[in-house]
Design a protein around this motif. Structure first.
Motif, PDB file in Angstrom:
ATOM      1  N   SER A  27      -3.705  -6.956  -3.846  1.00  0.00           N
ATOM      2  CA  SER A  27      -3.959  -6.549  -2.471  1.00  0.00           C
ATOM      3  C   SER A  27      -5.269  -5.771  -2.427  1.00  0.00           C
ATOM      4  O   SER A  27      -5.468  -4.831  -3.207  1.00  0.00           O
TER       5      SER A  27
ATOM      6  N   MET B  36      -8.331  -0.839  -3.210  1.00  0.00           N
ATOM      7  CA  MET B  36      -9.209   0.177  -2.637  1.00  0.00           C
ATOM      8  C   MET B  36      -8.599   1.569  -2.830  1.00  0.00           C
ATOM      9  O   MET B  36      -9.313   2.512  -3.189  1.00  0.00           O
ATOM     10  N   GLN B  37      -7.286   1.703  -2.612  1.00  0.00           N
ATOM     11  CA  GLN B  37      -6.637   2.996  -2.845  1.00  0.00           C
ATOM     12  C   GLN B  37      -6.854   3.442  -4.288  1.00  0.00           C
ATOM     13  O   GLN B  37      -7.164   4.604  -4.550  1.00  0.00           O
TER      14      GLN B  37
ATOM     15  N   PRO C 232       0.832  -1.210   0.000  1.00  0.00           N
ATOM     16  CA  PRO C 232       0.000   0.000   0.000  1.00  0.00           C
ATOM     17  C   PRO C 232       0.863   1.256   0.000  1.00  0.00           C
ATOM     18  O   PRO C 232       1.935   1.308   0.611  1.00  0.00           O
TER      19      PRO C 232
ATOM     20  N   THR D 296      -6.176  -3.729  -0.192  1.00  0.00           N
ATOM     21  CA  THR D 296      -5.885  -2.360   0.231  1.00  0.00           C
ATOM     22  C   THR D 296      -5.425  -1.514  -0.950  1.00  0.00           C
ATOM     23  O   THR D 296      -5.893  -0.386  -1.132  1.00  0.00           O
ATOM     24  N   VAL D 297      -4.521  -2.050  -1.758  1.00  0.00           N
ATOM     25  CA  VAL D 297      -4.042  -1.316  -2.932  1.00  0.00           C
ATOM     26  C   VAL D 297      -5.200  -1.095  -3.905  1.00  0.00           C
ATOM     27  O   VAL D 297      -5.365  -0.003  -4.448  1.00  0.00           O
TER      28      VAL D 297
END
Length: 125
Positions: free
Chosen positions: A87, A92-93, A56, A89-90
């Motif tokens: 990922s 979502m970013q 992330p 998280t990535v």
């Protein structure tokens, strides 16, 4: 670590980011990306942001990614952008920093599924 490649036969600009990437790396990537974009010579192309195995990003790096994606999307010949991450998280970013909010999946796709990314890239330009 990052890499940029342009395949004129496929009309494909590939930008790969892996492991730990900091803002300095993204600024360097921006210069390489600009050179690759000039190689498109306005011909139709799609962009593939391969973010598999990327950690992330910190906030400044996220904002620099937005700038990189906007440069691609604003370039003459742009026909779509796909971001592939492994990922959540990535992903979502990247989803929260879409170039055009509310963009249809025809123009910009953020996914964790390699098959979906390949289908997006396999469509005729």
């Amino acid at each position: 670590m990052w890499r940029v490649a342009y395949d004129p036969d496929r009309g494909l600009l590939t930008i790969g980011l892996h492991e730990l990437v900091n803002p300095k790396d993204l600024r360097e990537l921006g210069a390489a990306q600009a050179e690759a974009l000039s190689c498109t010579a306005g011909e139709p192309f799609r962009a593939f942001f391969d973010l598999r195995q990327l950690f992330p990003l910190e906030e400044e790096a996220v904002q620099l990614m937005v700038t990189l994606k906007r440069a691609v999307a604003g370039h003459r010949g742009f026909r779509g952008l796909v971001v592939l991450a492994d990922s959540a998280t990535v992903a979502m970013q990247q989803h929260h920093t879409r170039v055009r909010q509310g963009t249809r999946h025809d123009d910009e796709l953020v996914t964790t599924e390699a098959a979906a990314a390949q289908r997006f890239l396999a469509r005729p330009l």
